[in-house]
Motif scaffolding. Structure first.
Motif, short mmCIF file in Angstrom:
data_model
loop_
_atom_site.label_atom_id
_atom_site.label_comp_id
_atom_site.label_asym_id
_atom_site.label_seq_id
_atom_site.Cartn_x
_atom_site.Cartn_y
_atom_site.Cartn_z
N MET A 46 0.89 -1.28 -0.08
CA MET A 46 0.11 0.10 0.04
C MET A 46 0.82 1.23 -0.20
O MET A 46 0.55 2.30 -0.64
CB MET A 46 -0.90 -0.11 1.15
N LEU A 47 1.88 1.25 1.01
CA LEU A 47 2.69 2.34 0.72
C LEU A 47 3.59 2.58 -0.65
O LEU A 47 3.54 3.69 -0.92
CB LEU A 47 3.95 2.15 1.97
N VAL A 48 3.95 1.48 -1.06
CA VAL A 48 4.72 1.76 -2.44
C VAL A 48 3.42 2.38 -3.49
O VAL A 48 3.75 3.32 -4.08
CB VAL A 48 5.33 0.44 -2.99
N HIS A 49 2.40 1.87 -3.39
CA HIS A 49 1.32 2.27 -4.24
C HIS A 49 1.24 3.85 -4.16
O HIS A 49 0.68 4.56 -4.99
CB HIS A 49 0.10 1.72 -4.22
N TYR A 50 1.05 4.05 -2.68
CA TYR A 50 0.53 5.46 -2.75
C TYR A 50 1.82 6.44 -2.76
O TYR A 50 1.58 7.52 -3.56
CB TYR A 50 0.51 5.68 -0.78
N PHE A 51 2.98 6.10 -2.54
CA PHE A 51 4.12 7.18 -2.89
C PHE A 51 4.37 7.14 -4.48
O PHE A 51 4.79 8.15 -4.68
CB PHE A 51 5.45 6.63 -2.00
N ASN A 52 4.01 6.17 -5.21
CA ASN A 52 4.11 6.11 -6.51
C ASN A 52 2.99 6.65 -7.18
O ASN A 52 2.89 6.72 -8.56
CB ASN A 52 4.61 4.70 -7.04
N LYS A 53 1.84 6.89 -6.46
CA LYS A 53 0.60 7.43 -6.95
C LYS A 53 -0.08 6.47 -8.09
O LYS A 53 -0.53 6.82 -9.30
CB LYS A 53 0.62 8.60 -7.54
N TRP A 54 0.07 5.00 -7.91
CA TRP A 54 -0.76 4.12 -8.78
C TRP A 54 -2.03 3.64 -8.41
O TRP A 54 -2.28 3.06 -7.21
CB TRP A 54 0.30 2.96 -8.75
#
Length: 124
Positions: A46-54
Motif C-alpha cells: 500500500m505504501l509503495v502504491h501511495y508514494f508512486n501514485k498508482w
C-alpha cells in the motif's frame, strides 16, 4: 510498475495460501503469525502504491481501502490511551483481517490483469 504489481499479487496469494495451510496444520495460537506477515506485506504494498501514485485517484476502490486501513491505524493508536478501543479493534480485526487481505489481493489482481491490459489485448 507492472512487474512490481504482478510480483505483489503472487506474493500475496502465496502468503495467504501458505498461512492458511500453516494455521490448519498447527491449530494453535501461532496462526496469528500469518496475520502479521500477510498484513505487513500488504501495508508495504500500500505504501509503495501511495508514494508512486498508482491507482490512488480519489473515489477509487484502492483509495477507499487505504482510508479504511488508515482509520484502523488511528483507532489502534487511540487504543493505547483507551484500552477498550484497542480490544474492540483487535476483536473486529480478528475476523475482518482475512477478508481484508483477500479483498486487497483481488484489488491488486484486478489492477494487473484487468485495468492494465492494453486495449488491443481485450479484442482477442
Amino acid at each position: 510498475m507492472k512487474q512490481f504489481k504482478t510480483i505483489d499479487v503472487w506474493i500475496s496469494m502465496i502468503l495467504i495460501f501458505s498461512f492458511v495451510i500453516y494455521g490448519c496444520c498447527r491449530q494453535d495460537e501461532y496462526f496469528l503469525t500469518g496475520y502479521f506477515v500477510v498484513g505487513g506485506w500488504q501495508v508495504i504494498s500500500m505504501l509503495v502504491h501511495y508514494f508512486n501514485k498508482w491507482f490512488c485517484e480519489a473515489g477509487t476502490k484502492r483509495r477507499n481501502y487505504h482510508f479504511t486501513v488508515f482509520t484502523i491505524f488511528i483507532l489502534a493508536g487511540a487504543g493505547i490511551i483507551f484500552t477498550a478501543i484497542l480490544y474492540l479493534v483487535l476483536i473486529v480485526l480478528l475476523f475482518a483481517a482475512p477478508v481484508m487481505a483477500i479483498f486487497y489481493t483481488w484489488l491488486c489482481y484486478d489492477e494487473v490483469y484487468v485495468k492494465m491490459q492494453r486495449p488491443l489485448d481485450l479484442l482477442k
